[in-house]
Design an enzyme around this catalytic site. Structure first.
Site, short mmCIF file in Angstrom:
data_model
loop_
_atom_site.label_atom_id
_atom_site.label_comp_id
_atom_site.label_asym_id
_atom_site.label_seq_id
_atom_site.Cartn_x
_atom_site.Cartn_y
_atom_site.Cartn_z
CD GLU A 1 -3.01 -0.10 -0.38
OE1 GLU A 1 -2.89 -0.60 -1.53
OE2 GLU A 1 -3.51 0.99 -0.17
C1 LIG Z 1 3.32 -9.97 0.87
C2 LIG Z 1 2.93 -8.72 -0.42
C3 LIG Z 1 1.43 -8.56 -0.65
C4 LIG Z 1 1.24 -7.57 -1.46
N1 LIG Z 1 -0.28 -7.48 -1.78
C5 LIG Z 1 -0.45 -6.82 -3.05
C6 LIG Z 1 -1.78 -6.73 -3.67
O1 LIG Z 1 -2.55 -7.46 -3.05
N2 LIG Z 1 -2.26 -6.08 -4.59
C7 LIG Z 1 -1.07 -5.33 -5.15
O2 LIG Z 1 -1.61 -4.77 -6.20
N3 LIG Z 1 0.26 -5.64 -4.82
C8 LIG Z 1 0.56 -5.95 -3.82
N4 LIG Z 1 1.92 -6.22 -3.29
C9 LIG Z 1 2.91 -5.30 -4.00
C10 LIG Z 1 3.42 -4.26 -3.23
O3 LIG Z 1 2.37 -3.28 -3.15
C11 LIG Z 1 4.50 -3.52 -3.93
O4 LIG Z 1 5.53 -4.63 -3.51
C12 LIG Z 1 4.77 -2.17 -3.36
O5 LIG Z 1 4.15 -1.25 -3.89
C13 LIG Z 1 6.29 -1.70 -3.90
O6 LIG Z 1 6.60 -1.96 -5.22
P1 LIG Z 1 7.76 -3.12 -5.67
O7 LIG Z 1 7.77 -4.31 -4.87
O8 LIG Z 1 7.98 -3.23 -7.13
O9 LIG Z 1 9.22 -2.28 -5.11
P2 LIG Z 1 9.62 -0.90 -5.86
O10 LIG Z 1 8.52 -0.01 -6.27
O11 LIG Z 1 10.62 -1.50 -7.13
O12 LIG Z 1 10.61 -0.31 -4.77
C14 LIG Z 1 11.78 -0.89 -4.28
C15 LIG Z 1 12.62 -0.04 -3.28
O13 LIG Z 1 12.83 1.32 -3.94
C16 LIG Z 1 12.16 2.34 -3.16
N5 LIG Z 1 11.48 3.29 -4.36
C17 LIG Z 1 10.85 3.22 -5.26
N6 LIG Z 1 10.65 4.28 -6.21
C18 LIG Z 1 11.29 5.10 -5.67
C19 LIG Z 1 11.44 6.56 -5.84
N7 LIG Z 1 11.15 6.96 -6.91
N8 LIG Z 1 12.22 7.28 -5.11
C20 LIG Z 1 13.10 6.57 -4.14
N9 LIG Z 1 12.79 5.28 -3.95
C21 LIG Z 1 11.90 4.62 -4.47
C22 LIG Z 1 10.96 1.80 -2.63
O14 LIG Z 1 10.52 2.58 -1.46
C23 LIG Z 1 11.53 0.51 -2.08
O15 LIG Z 1 12.21 0.59 -0.87
C24 LIG Z 1 2.02 -6.85 -2.25
C25 LIG Z 1 3.54 -7.09 -1.90
C26 LIG Z 1 3.85 -8.13 -0.92
C27 LIG Z 1 5.30 -8.36 -0.75
#
Ligand SMILES: Cc1cc2nc3c(=O)[nH]c(=O)nc-3n(C[C@H](O)[C@H](O)[C@H](O)COP(=O)(O)OP(=O)(O)OC[C@H]3O[C@@H](n4cnc5c(N)ncnc54)[C@H](O)[C@@H]3O)c2cc1C
Length: 560
Positions: free
Chosen positions: A368
C-alpha cells in the site's frame, strides 16, 4: 458508521474468535508450514459466521456501512491476532475498492452484494513485475473487442505480481491499460486464460496467500469495465488511499502493540541481577517506553484522520493517510524489533511469537505504498502548502500549539510548537537554497513533517482526553495523565528531530555557508529545543509506571 455498541460486539466476537481458533500454537504451526488457512479466512468473511467483510460494505448492498473509525478499530484488532489473516481480509476490501469508488450502480449491486451475502473473496491486482511503486509503468493491456462500432468486451493480457489472495480469491480487480488509459476490470476465478502461480515463500505474513497472476487473452464482457468508462483506473485507485492507508496504519499499530504486550508482562517475570527486568530503567526506557510513545503518536494521527474522513472532510486525505501509515508502520516495526530484544534469547525463538510478529509487520512499510513513497507524498503536498503560505504554514501550526499549551501546559504542545517552528525554518531554507533538487532532502523533509505533525496531533489528543472530549470510539488504554506524559516524551523526540536532523540536512546539502551556520542554528530554536528535554527521564519513569501499573501512576489511577 455503525453504533458504538455494535462495534464493541464485533470487536468482542473477533477477539473471542482469535482466542478460540488461533491460539499461539496454531499460528506458529501455520507459519512454519507456510500455509494460508482458507477455511479460517472464509469463516472470517462469511455473513453467517464472523462476517468481518460486512463492516466494509455499504448498508444498501447488505453490509453494515462501517466508517473509517470502525474500520481502524477492527483492523487494529485483526493485526493483533495475525497480520497474515488481516491481509487476506484487507485484500477483499482493496479488491472491492475500485468498485465502491468508481463502479456503476448495477456493478455495485452485483459485486458488493455478493461480498456481503456470499462472502466471496476478492484480490486487488495492481502491481506487476516491472510496475510497483510506479504503477503508471504497468504493461498489462485490455484490448477492445468490437461488434461494429460497439465495444462488447475486452481481451486482457499481462501479469501481476505479489497479489494477496491471488491463489484463493473468487473475483479479482485487475488494472490494465485500455486505449484511453489504465482501467479496472473485474475478472472471475476460472476465466479462460487466467492462471495463478504457487504461493510465494515469504519472510512474513506466511498465513496470507500471495501469488503472481498470468492473463493470456482473458476475455471479459464490457460490463466488467469498472464504471463503464476507460481511463479512470489511477484516479479510482488514488481516491481511497486516505482510507486504505489508514487500514495498513492500523495494522502497524496493532502488530506493534501485540509485540509490546508480550514484552511488558514478560519483563515483570524475568529476573536478572536480582530484580525483574521491568524494574531496570535501562531496559524499559530503551525497549518499551519510546516505542509506546511512537505507536501512540501514530494512533493519534490515525484517529484524527479517521474522524475527518467520517465527518466528510473535503478531498481524499491522501497525505494524512500517508502520515498515519508512515508513522504507525515504522513504529510497529521498531516496537516488534525491540520486543525481540526485550525477550532476549527467548525472543529469538519461534515459540514466543515476537519474532513472527516482527517478520509479519515488516510488510506494512512495503505494501500500500512503501515508506519512501509515503515520505515523497507527504513532502510534496506540504511543500505546496509552505509555498502557498509564503513559509507561514508551520509557523501557524506552531501558534496553534502555543495556544493549546496556554490552556493545557501538561500535554507537550509547547514542545510540539518548537518542532513546527524549526520545521518551518528548515523548509524555508530549503526553498531559498533550492535544496529539494536533492531527492534525499525532499524525502527527509517528509520524515520531519510526519514527526512534527504527529507531535501536534498527539498533544491535541491528550488535551481532548483531559477534557473528556475524545471520540466515543477512541482507544482509552491510557488515562489523561498517562497520555499527557506519552505526548511530552514524543514531542521532545519530534522537536529534536526537526531541529537537529533539519540542521544536518540543510548544512549537509550546502544550504548555509560556514559563516551562516550559527545564525541558522538559532533560527531553528535549538537552545529552546534542548532546554525542552528537561524532565524527559522523569516523564519516561512515569510512562513506565503507567505501563506497569505501579508507583505514582498507580496512585493516580486509584485516586481517579
Ligand atoms: C506480501 C505482499 C503482498 C502484496 N499484496 C499486493 C496486492 O494485494 N495487490 C497489489 O497490487 N500489490 C501487492 N503487493 C505489492 C506491493 O504493493 C509492492 O511490492 C509495493 O508497492 C512496492 O513495489 P515493488 O515491490 O515493485 O518495489 P519498488 O517500487 O521497485 O521499490 C523498491 C524500493 O525502492 C524504493 N523506491 C521506489 N520508487 C522510488 C523512488 N521514486 N524514489 C526513491 N525510492 C523509491 C521503494 O521505497 C523500495 O524501498 C504486495 C507485496 C507483497 C510483498
Amino acid at each position: 458508521m455503525i453504533a458504538k455498541k455494535t462495534l464493541k460486539l464485533s470487536l468482542k466476537s473477533l477477539k473471542d474468535f482469535g482466542k478460540k481458533r488461533l491460539p499461539d500454537e496454531v499460528l506458529i504451526d501455520l507459519d512454519a508450514k507456510d500455509e494460508c488457512p482458507l477455511e479460517i479466512v472464509r469463516h472470517m468473511c462469511s455473513p453467517d459466521k464472523l462476517g468481518i467483510q460486512l463492516l466494509f460494505v455499504p448498508e444498501e448492498y447488505g453490509g453494515m456501512g462501517g466508517g473509517a473509525f470502525d474500520v481502524y478499530v477492527i483492523c487494529e484488532e485483526m493485526a493483533r491476532i495475525g497480520l497474515g489473516l488481516a491481509t487476506s481480509v484487507l485484500a477483499t476490501f482493496l479488491g472491492s475498492d475500485p468498485i465502491t469508488v468508481g463502479a456503476t450502480p448495477e456493478q455495485k449491486k452485483i459485486w458488493l452484494s455478493r461480498i456481503a451475502d456470499e462472502g466471496i473473496l476478492f484480490a486487488y491486482g495492481a502491481t506487476e513485475p516491472d510496475a510497483g511503486s510506479d504503477l503508471g509503468a504497468l504493461q498489462t493491456t485490455a484490448e477492445r473487442v468490437m461488434d461494429g462500432e460497439r465495444i462488447v468486451g475486452y481481451k486482457i493480457n499481462g501479469s501481476k505480481q505479489w497479489i494477496s489472495n491471488g491463489g484463493i480469491a473468487d473475483a479479482y480487480t485487475i488494472l490494465a491499460n485500455t486505449p484511453a488509459g489504465p482501467s479496472w476490470f473485474i475478472v472471475e476465478k476460472g476465466a479462460k486464460g487466467f492462471n495463478h502461480d504457487e504461493p510465494e515463500d515469504k519472510h512474513g505474513i506466511r498465513l496470507s496467500n500471495t501469488a503472481a497472476l498470468a492473463l493470456s487473452d482473458v476475455y471479459v464482457d464490457a460490463d466488467r469495465l469498472v464504471g463503464g468508462v476507460e481511463g479512470q483506473g489511477l484516479n479510482q485507485a488514488q481516491a481511497v488511499f486516505g482510507y486504505t492507508r489508514l487500514m495498513v496504519a492500523a495494522f502497524g499499530l496493532g502488530a506493534g502493540w501485540a509485540a509490546l504486550d508480550r514484552a511488558i508482562p514478560y519483563s515483570t517475570k524475568r529476573i536478572q541481577a536480582g530484580a525483574p527486568l521491568s524494574e531496570k530503567q535501562g531496559y524499559t526506557h530503551k525497549l518499551i517506553v519510546p516505542n509506546v510513545a511512537r505507536l501512540e503518536a501514530g494512533r493519534a494521527f490515525i484517529e484524527e484522520t479517521a474522524e475527518r474522513i467520517d465527518a466528510g472532510a473535503e478531498g481524499s486525505l491522501n497525505t494524512e493517510g500517508a502520515i498515519a501509515k508512515y508513522m504507525s508502520t515504522e513504529a510497529g516495526n521498531l516496537a516488534a524489533d525491540a520486543s525481540i530484544q526485550a525477550l532476549g534469547g527467548y525472543g529469538y525463538t519461534h515459540e514466543y511469537l515476537v519474532e513472527k510478529i516482527s517478520r509479519d509487520v515488516r510488510i506494512t512499510t512495503i505494501y500500500e505504498g512503501t515508506s519512501e513513497i509515503m515520505e515523497m507524498t507527504i513532502s510534496r503536498d506540504r511543500w505546496q502548502l509552505h509555498l502557498k503560505t509564503r513559509g507561514q504554514h508551520y509557523h501557524e501550526q506552531a501558534r496553534q500549539c502555543e495556544a493549546l499549551h496556554a490552556r493545557h501546559p501538561e500535554v507537550g504542545a509547547g514542545t510540539a510548537a518548537l518542532a513546527f517552528h524549526a520545521l518551518a525554518e528548515v523548509m524555508e531554507r530549503s526553498r531559498a537554497a533550492r535544496l529539494t533538487r536533492h531527492q534525499h532532502i525532499l524525502l527527509r523533509l517528509g520524515e520531519l513533517i510526519a514527526f512534527a505533525e504527529s507531535a501536534g496531533c498527539l498533544a491535541h489528543r491528550a488535551a481532548r482526553m483531559a477534557e473528556g472530549k475524545l471520540h466515543e470510539k477512541a482507544n482509552q488504554r491510557f488515562d489523561a495523565a498517562g497520555l499527557a506524559a506519552i505526548s511530552r516524551v514524543f514531542a521532545r523526540e519530534a522537536a529534536l528531530k526537526a531541529g537537529q536532523d533539519g540542521l544536518r540536512w540543510v548544512v549537509g546539502a550546502g544550504g548555509v555557508s560556514d559563516a551562516e551556520v550559527a545564525a541558522f542554528e538559532s533560527s531553528l530554536g535549538l537552545p529552546a529545543i534542548h532546554r525542552a528535554q528537561a524532565g524527559l527521564i522523569a516523564d519516561m519513569d512515569f510512562v513506565a509506571d503507567v505501563l506497569y501499573n505501579r508507583g505514582a501512576a498507580k496512585k493516580v489511577a486509584s485516586a481517579a
